[in-house]
Design an enzyme around this catalytic site. Sequence first.
Site, PDB file in Angstrom:
ATOM      1  N   VAL A  70       0.867  -1.180   0.000  1.00 28.08           N
ATOM      2  CA  VAL A  70       0.000   0.000   0.000  1.00 28.08           C
ATOM      3  C   VAL A  70       0.897   1.220   0.000  1.00 28.08           C
ATOM      4  O   VAL A  70       1.802   1.342   0.819  1.00 28.08           O
ATOM      5  CB  VAL A  70      -0.932   0.015   1.237  1.00 28.08           C
ATOM      6  CG1 VAL A  70      -1.724   1.321   1.300  1.00 28.08           C
ATOM      7  CG2 VAL A  70      -1.891  -1.170   1.193  1.00 28.08           C
ATOM      8  N   ALA A 115       4.485   4.052   2.961  1.00 25.75           N
ATOM      9  CA  ALA A 115       4.033   2.820   2.310  1.00 25.75           C
ATOM     10  C   ALA A 115       4.230   1.666   3.279  1.00 25.75           C
ATOM     11  O   ALA A 115       4.892   1.812   4.304  1.00 25.75           O
ATOM     12  CB  ALA A 115       4.833   2.555   1.041  1.00 25.75           C
ATOM     13  N   LYS A 116       3.646   0.539   2.971  1.00 27.10           N
ATOM     14  CA  LYS A 116       3.914  -0.673   3.744  1.00 27.10           C
ATOM     15  C   LYS A 116       3.566  -1.873   2.890  1.00 27.10           C
ATOM     16  O   LYS A 116       2.683  -1.800   2.028  1.00 27.10           O
ATOM     17  CB  LYS A 116       3.053  -0.706   5.024  1.00 27.10           C
ATOM     18  CG  LYS A 116       3.601  -1.630   6.078  1.00 27.10           C
ATOM     19  CD  LYS A 116       4.748  -0.939   6.798  1.00 27.10           C
ATOM     20  CE  LYS A 116       5.171  -1.635   8.042  1.00 27.10           C
ATOM     21  NZ  LYS A 116       5.925  -0.684   8.899  1.00 27.10           N
ATOM     22  N   GLY A 117       4.222  -2.976   3.165  1.00 27.64           N
ATOM     23  CA  GLY A 117       3.908  -4.201   2.446  1.00 27.64           C
ATOM     24  C   GLY A 117       3.803  -5.356   3.403  1.00 27.64           C
ATOM     25  O   GLY A 117       4.303  -5.306   4.533  1.00 27.64           O
TER      26      GLY A 117
END
Length: 426
Positions: A70, A115-117
């Site tokens: 995201v 962001a992050k995953g």
Amino acid sequence: MANPMVDDAREIKEENPFESMMARFDRAAQLLDLDPDLYAVMRVPNRELKVYIPVRMDSGRMEVFEGYRVQHNFARGPAKGGIRYSPDVTIDEVKALAAWMTWKCAVVNVPFGGAKGGVVCNPHEMSLSELERMTRRFAAELIDFIGPEKDVPAPDMNTNEQTMAWIMDTYSMHARHTVNAVVTGKPVALGGSAGRREATGRGLLFVINEAIKKFKMTPPTTRVVVQGSGNVGGIGAMLLHEAGYKVVAISDISGGIYNPNGIDIPEAMEHLKRTRSFEEFAGVERVSNQDLLELECDVLAPCATENQIGSHNADRIKCKVLAEGANGPTTAAADEILHNKGIFVIPDILANAGGVTVSYFEWVQDRMGYFWKEEVVNERLQDVMVASFNDVSKYAETHGVDTRTAAYMLAIDRVGYDTRMRGIYA
Ligand code: GLU
């Protein structure tokens, strides 16, 4: 009689990290009287990617994992944030963590968005080569969306320097040249930064140093309870111990240990490394992870996972300072309870921002091709953490709000200002 349906619904909502993030965002936006257009843009992520990752398992069988990235906001620079591997990963969790990265980068004023995953998997049940294949395929699926100018991943829960080296290599194979600035948290030999591994724990130490001054306490008279013993809790506890703090409790996933006179943290960590648990460590009492949070102490540092402090236990928390090493350890429903108890909160988006701050230094060093000594990294980290702590404290005093609300207001103000100056391409 309580309606179990309603109670369940409430619980699910309280424990949804995205709801927790949004509750704080909405409150801060309201207090800032945020322009409705900016509100509409900033309340949603920029992009949500969902990918399916086929992996040939060691057994020869194919398994398909679900992965997310995201990208929440780009107003201040490339998106930035970790990748976690866990069976509990959900899209709402990744969305919340991505937004927290945006606010965190703005609080410490580094030129990144958030962001992050995450990949839904159980890394403890996977071999190193399965993890490598999964990581490389995940990186390949993200190839058009990540990059030094676009989005720069880093380690998070259950990922590390090795994971970053694989992503860097996969990306570089596609680019046909080495691109070390595509990720941070790499091994130092491959363009990582000195001090990055310790940076989140060290940043936590720096803000705790500032907070205890407000209570006229000094490290030797300050009792600290640490939940977690990974990259944040373990290293944080070591650094606190080294700085003269009395660490009275620490835990790992299977439980904790407590000694009101202080624990020899280097010995306890050595024991954990050797036996993979704190069990059998001598001269301490055993406590559960939940009971540990309620111990009598001066500083409580939850450095494990989300939703540890909520409406179910907030009134039993006994610390003076809550230093949130984890992301989202406190639900929004607990905020008011902690505030009414007079607990001084160093919110996650400030307390654990040391990691991304040194990630920023790593990205700068990679792009320069010139690397700094660890002392230089640590000194610059200290400057950033102390300045940010003071910014948040001053903001809280000026606006008459608690420190968490102040940190969100400061972050939203900065991101909002930059968005307005750039203009919205609509
Ligand atoms: N995963 C870390 C965090 O939650 C570090 C992110 C980064 O360095 O980009 O802050």
